[in-house]
Write a protein that holds these residues in place. Sequence first.
Motif, mmCIF file in Angstrom:
data_model
loop_
_atom_site.group_PDB
_atom_site.id
_atom_site.type_symbol
_atom_site.label_atom_id
_atom_site.label_comp_id
_atom_site.label_asym_id
_atom_site.label_seq_id
_atom_site.Cartn_x
_atom_site.Cartn_y
_atom_site.Cartn_z
ATOM 1 N N SER A 40 -2.890 33.400 10.965
ATOM 2 C CA SER A 40 -2.826 34.927 11.037
ATOM 3 C C SER A 40 -1.563 35.351 11.002
ATOM 4 N N PHE A 43 -0.367 34.968 7.569
ATOM 5 C CA PHE A 43 -0.939 35.915 6.546
ATOM 6 C C PHE A 43 -0.010 37.164 6.863
ATOM 7 N N LEU A 44 0.275 37.728 8.110
ATOM 8 C CA LEU A 44 0.967 39.093 8.282
ATOM 9 C C LEU A 44 2.424 39.112 7.747
ATOM 10 N N ALA A 71 -2.917 41.604 -0.730
ATOM 11 C CA ALA A 71 -3.414 40.910 0.628
ATOM 12 C C ALA A 71 -4.669 40.267 0.599
ATOM 13 N N ALA A 75 -5.300 36.359 1.514
ATOM 14 C CA ALA A 75 -6.238 35.861 2.619
ATOM 15 C C ALA A 75 -6.964 34.825 1.864
ATOM 16 N N VAL A 86 -10.900 34.114 6.070
ATOM 17 C CA VAL A 86 -9.744 34.809 6.589
ATOM 18 C C VAL A 86 -10.003 36.342 5.708
ATOM 19 N N THR A 87 -9.908 37.253 6.669
ATOM 20 C CA THR A 87 -10.066 38.608 6.092
ATOM 21 C C THR A 87 -9.218 39.500 6.968
ATOM 22 N N ARG A 88 -8.886 40.865 6.505
ATOM 23 C CA ARG A 88 -8.376 41.916 7.313
ATOM 24 C C ARG A 88 -9.675 42.947 7.665
ATOM 25 N N LYS A 143 -6.642 38.772 15.482
ATOM 26 C CA LYS A 143 -5.570 39.266 15.801
ATOM 27 C C LYS A 143 -5.316 40.465 15.489
ATOM 28 N N ILE A 145 -3.800 44.248 14.596
ATOM 29 C CA ILE A 145 -2.730 44.592 13.942
ATOM 30 C C ILE A 145 -2.346 46.125 14.228
ATOM 31 N N VAL A 190 -6.869 40.831 11.864
ATOM 32 C CA VAL A 190 -7.002 39.793 10.845
ATOM 33 C C VAL A 190 -8.109 39.085 11.677
ATOM 34 N N SER A 191 -9.134 38.648 10.844
ATOM 35 C CA SER A 191 -10.213 37.900 11.393
ATOM 36 C C SER A 191 -10.203 36.460 10.599
#
Length: 199
Positions: A40, A43-44, A71, A75, A86-88, A143, A145, A190-191
């Motif tokens: 995560s 990713f960020l 983005a 992911a 992995v997604t947002r 996590k 955001i 972040v999922s």
Amino acid sequence: MFFNTRRSIIAFSLSLSFGSMGSVLAQNIEQRHQAAEEASQIFLQKLGSTMKAEMTTNGPVAAIKVCSDVAPDIAADISFEKGWKVTRVGTRVRNPMLAMPDVWEQKVLAAFQERANKGESMQNMVYSELVVEPNGKYFRFMKAIGVKPLCLTCHGGQSDIPEAVKAALQERYPHDQATGYKPGDLRGAVSIKQPVNQM
């Protein structure tokens, strides 16, 4: 079974409760949690650096495509590398096709908001849990955001968003709900969802 900032205590409790089998289980979950937290962060960091570079070079209208196009690519790369999903997900959704939280994610976002209301920083706010679903067992991680000042150009109130950005958002996202945020608000998370075959 869940882990957050107190995960080491919970892992110790599992070890006491289930003996050597519980110790192996707790260690496995702890390793998954750490790996998900690292993914995560990657990713960020990639998303943030790409967004800043695009804003600096081409301006806020061009930067819209970072969230919409770049983005998901970041992911997808991490998902492919790790074998995870992995997604947002957002507290208010701009693109329902990509950012709509499922029931579990909605519960975690609500819990994040409660934790934030009590003064916990979103910088290290995480949650993970072993979840049994109809089609299998999964390790799930989120996590938080938080909204930063840079985010207001696209996600702030009406006075924060330049007219050119408003027009571009309306064209690209006619049902956009992801505005009206202030610095420090919970924007989403972040999922990460990992299939668990054996533990």
